[in-house]
Design an enzyme around this catalytic site. Structure first.
Site: not given
Length: 160
Positions: A13, A16, A18-20, A131
């Site tokens: 993402c 690095n 939040c999402r990943s 995001d």
């Protein structure tokens, strides 16, 4: 290329935090629950290096905890060696895809790059994992739900 004879997956993402790292934590948890965690090497990285060495965003860690996950990996930046190290590079949105494509040294490596929405089954209409950084806790929860859907499908497709 297999890392220690394991199937290797990298979630990517923007930063690095939040999402990943959430995808990394969710897939690790699901793989452990299925007893196949020893067959996988799972990591995450960000396009940018702003958060290198940091834990995921506090709100994402809190959301993970509420859903039974541990999101405690430290942020790192994507680098060109990742194209060699990983079998699957899974990006969270179209901007991440374009950024990775620009970093890619050849077309063979691009075959390893996948958009997260390829693995949505419950949320087939979604094009990405938005995001949640500038959103509220509902946005973080939605990101976790999308990632759970994708990770479940990913495990099934890997036929482990």
């Amino acid at each position: 290329m297999d890392i220690f004879n394991k199937t290797s997956l990298l979630f990517v993402c923007l930063g690095n935090i939040c999402r990943s790292p959430a995808a990394e934590g969710i897939l690790k948890s699901m793989a452990k629950e299925k007893g196949i965690d020893n067959n996988l090497f799972i990591d995450s990285a960000g396009i940018g290096g702003w958060h290198v060495g940091q834990l995921p965003d506090r709100r994402m860690r809190e959301c993970g905890y509420k859903n039974g996950y541990d999101f405690s990996s430290k942020a790192r930046q994507f680098n060109k060696m990742d194209f060699e190290r990983f079998d699957y590079i899974i990006v969270m949105d179209e901007d991440n895809y374009r950024d990775i494509k620009m970093k890619c040294p050849n077309g063979e490596y691009m075959k390893k790059v996948h958009r997260i929405n390829e693995y949505f089954t419950k949320y087939k209409g979604e094009m990405s994992v938005p995001d949640p950084y500038y959103g509220d806790m509902a946005d973080f929860q939605f990101a976790v739900e999308l990632l759970e859907d994708a990770c479940q499908t990913l495990l099934t497709k890997l036929s482990l």
